[in-house]
Design an enzyme around this catalytic site. Sequence first.
Site, PDB file in Angstrom:
ATOM      1  N   ASP A  13      -8.865 -18.944  22.771  1.00 51.66           N
ATOM      2  CA  ASP A  13      -7.832 -19.113  23.801  1.00 51.66           C
ATOM      3  C   ASP A  13      -8.249 -20.078  24.917  1.00 51.66           C
ATOM      4  O   ASP A  13      -7.759 -19.977  26.042  1.00 51.66           O
ATOM      5  CB  ASP A  13      -7.438 -17.755  24.405  1.00 51.66           C
ATOM      6  CG  ASP A  13      -6.048 -17.780  25.029  1.00 51.66           C
ATOM      7  OD1 ASP A  13      -5.209 -18.576  24.558  1.00 51.66           O
ATOM      8  OD2 ASP A  13      -5.801 -17.038  26.000  1.00 51.66           O
ATOM      9  N   LYS A  16      -7.888 -25.063  22.395  1.00 48.15           N
ATOM     10  CA  LYS A  16      -8.268 -26.057  21.381  1.00 48.15           C
ATOM     11  C   LYS A  16      -7.051 -26.540  20.589  1.00 48.15           C
ATOM     12  O   LYS A  16      -6.862 -27.741  20.394  1.00 48.15           O
ATOM     13  CB  LYS A  16      -9.315 -25.463  20.436  1.00 48.15           C
ATOM     14  CG  LYS A  16     -10.640 -25.107  21.103  1.00 48.15           C
ATOM     15  CD  LYS A  16     -11.690 -24.661  20.108  1.00 48.15           C
ATOM     16  CE  LYS A  16     -11.320 -23.356  19.415  1.00 48.15           C
ATOM     17  NZ  LYS A  16     -11.167 -22.222  20.356  1.00 48.15           N
ATOM     18  N   THR A  17      -6.248 -25.598  20.099  1.00 48.45           N
ATOM     19  CA  THR A  17      -5.103 -25.968  19.266  1.00 48.45           C
ATOM     20  C   THR A  17      -4.049 -26.726  20.065  1.00 48.45           C
ATOM     21  O   THR A  17      -3.450 -27.699  19.572  1.00 48.45           O
ATOM     22  CB  THR A  17      -4.497 -24.711  18.618  1.00 48.45           C
ATOM     23  OG1 THR A  17      -5.512 -24.050  17.853  1.00 48.45           O
ATOM     24  CG2 THR A  17      -3.332 -25.072  17.703  1.00 48.45           C
ATOM     25  N   HIS A  64     -12.335 -17.257  17.893  1.00 45.03           N
ATOM     26  CA  HIS A  64     -12.606 -15.830  18.000  1.00 45.03           C
ATOM     27  C   HIS A  64     -13.871 -15.469  17.244  1.00 45.03           C
ATOM     28  O   HIS A  64     -14.140 -15.996  16.159  1.00 45.03           O
ATOM     29  CB  HIS A  64     -11.420 -15.030  17.441  1.00 45.03           C
ATOM     30  CG  HIS A  64     -11.408 -13.603  17.886  1.00 45.03           C
ATOM     31  ND1 HIS A  64     -12.267 -12.663  17.380  1.00 45.03           N
ATOM     32  CD2 HIS A  64     -10.635 -12.959  18.806  1.00 45.03           C
ATOM     33  CE1 HIS A  64     -12.036 -11.493  17.950  1.00 45.03           C
ATOM     34  NE2 HIS A  64     -11.038 -11.643  18.830  1.00 45.03           N
TER      35      HIS A  64
END
Length: 634
Positions: A13, A16-17, A64
């Site tokens: 979170d 990155k995306t 994660h």
Amino acid sequence: MEYIIVGTAGHVDHGKTVLVKALTGVDTDRLKEEKERGISIELGFAPLRLPSGRLLGLVDVPGHERFIRQMLAGVGGMDLVMLVVAADEGVMPQTREHLAIIDLLQIKKGIIVITKIDLVDGEWLDLVQEDVRRSVQGTVLADAPIIPVSAVTGEGIPELLNKLDELAAVTPPRPARGGVRLPIDRVFSITGFGTVVTGTLWTGTIKVGDDLEILPQGIKTKARNLQVHGKNVREALAGQRVAVNLAGVDKEAVGRGSTLATPGHLPSARRIDATVKLLSGSRTIENRSRIRFYLGTAEILGRIILLDREEIKGGENALVQFLMEEPVVSLRGDRFVLRSYSPMETIGGGVVIDPDAPRHRRFDTNVLASLRKKLEGTPGEVLAQIIKEHRQGINLTEAAAAAAMNVDDARELLHGMAAEGLFVMLPCEHDLYIVDREIMDAWWRETERALTDFHCRYPLRPGLGKEELRSRCFSQIPARVFQPLLEQWSREGRIVFTAGTVALAGFKPDLTPKQKELLEGIAAYYRTARWQPPDFKGVAANFKVQPSELEELLHYLVREGVLVKINEEFYWHREAFEEAVNVVRELGRTGPFGLAEVRDALGSSRKFILPFLEYLDRLKLTRRQGDKRIFIAN
């Protein structure tokens, strides 16, 4: 054109995306669960066009901690890395673990991207940057540029693109020549097309129709179709993200962790020699501890055998051998990551020294010296060590693969070392077979002893049978190498050999006066007997010689062309044999003939004519036709 892979790394979170989407316009979260949970679970991929026009492949990895395996599957193929840190949270646990992995894999070119700067003020951003800079000290990213960005407002994105362009321009491309190596990170099937695998092409070039192999399963296949960034292509080059449609492969037979390769290019083994470094603060690892080993896209369970100590403590280096539960596909120089078996924590990593190692005794000084030489030596020293350890020699292709070198580069090095007398290079079936000079000298001493002993025992024979010499002295080397080996010794003037025998150079059968007298007498005896020759025992009794001596004399007369060996019992004089063949030829001109006709024509008996006709059958001068024969030679 050169192709580069850039990837993200960082805590869950931290944006990155979203950053990837801001750079490429592609949302790499393709799974339903990823969109529902708002986190990346699987690897994501997107093409990235830089201001210069250079096209990069961008890999987005999960942040994660539960998906560290997926992260490791993506990071192994990166040439550049963007370590992403959110401005509102700073350095977090997975930031540190991802940074440790980047350092263990020695991804030396990278950028630290501070995301979400629209959520903090300038003073806080300065503190975060200071924290990041402290965290990367002593790692490969210690001097990496820090670029603050906001994927929401677009601030800093142009600067980030320019810096990526700058770094990509000075990043060495992956080698497009040599064997194909593509660690598989995804497998799926398409109706009407079959199985498709994807991955980053580490080395080589794949063309449509190429023969390929899936390792470690050993499945042979072909590249039916290729795609790069969703577009059909005729060939894919090292550094590209590639999808390969495979011929004749079931989807269930392949998975993430397999490797697509040129057949015979990569070793697959359960024992691997390596050097390992544990992270500072890592738990102590004892001999034969169970570990998780990550290389490319593969995760393999195994045990670590400590070769130079009883335990490794955090921050220490050690020479080890891994004993894996499944075969590992690797090359010398590959970097890997280790995690503890339970709990699953990143504990260290290292470098492969020997991808297909024999079993070693622990604390063996010779083994440890060899491993250090192969780890730290120059390319020439590494090749020399590999060749020395192959006591039966090694072909050039295998030696180059073991040294993780291009075959042409290895050949050039070896030619130089061979000129210095360190090795002997034997041409062998479109390859070269390399033998250490000390081993070659030992082979010659053994061969010389065998030939000397044979000449002493059988002074009338021209030499030892080639196949007997090979089985006696060289059963451990490939059969195809034996002929080039003899040719090498022949060029050096050490031996002479024919299609069937090998002799020391200068050797000639040495006849004593008594043997000469016996040979003359035996030859005359057979000439007189003509088509009713004496049997073996009769000759021995007549000339008062031992059977073993008579056997040598008869063999000598056969080699000299004086006698013809019909079978183990009977020999005919050459003149009588040729005259008898002419008689049979004349009989055959009028059609099939029987044994009685030959017997009567020669004035002999069935006892002698039947073995004679059977011998002609073996020579394919005659052929049985019922109870008759026909003459079939010209």
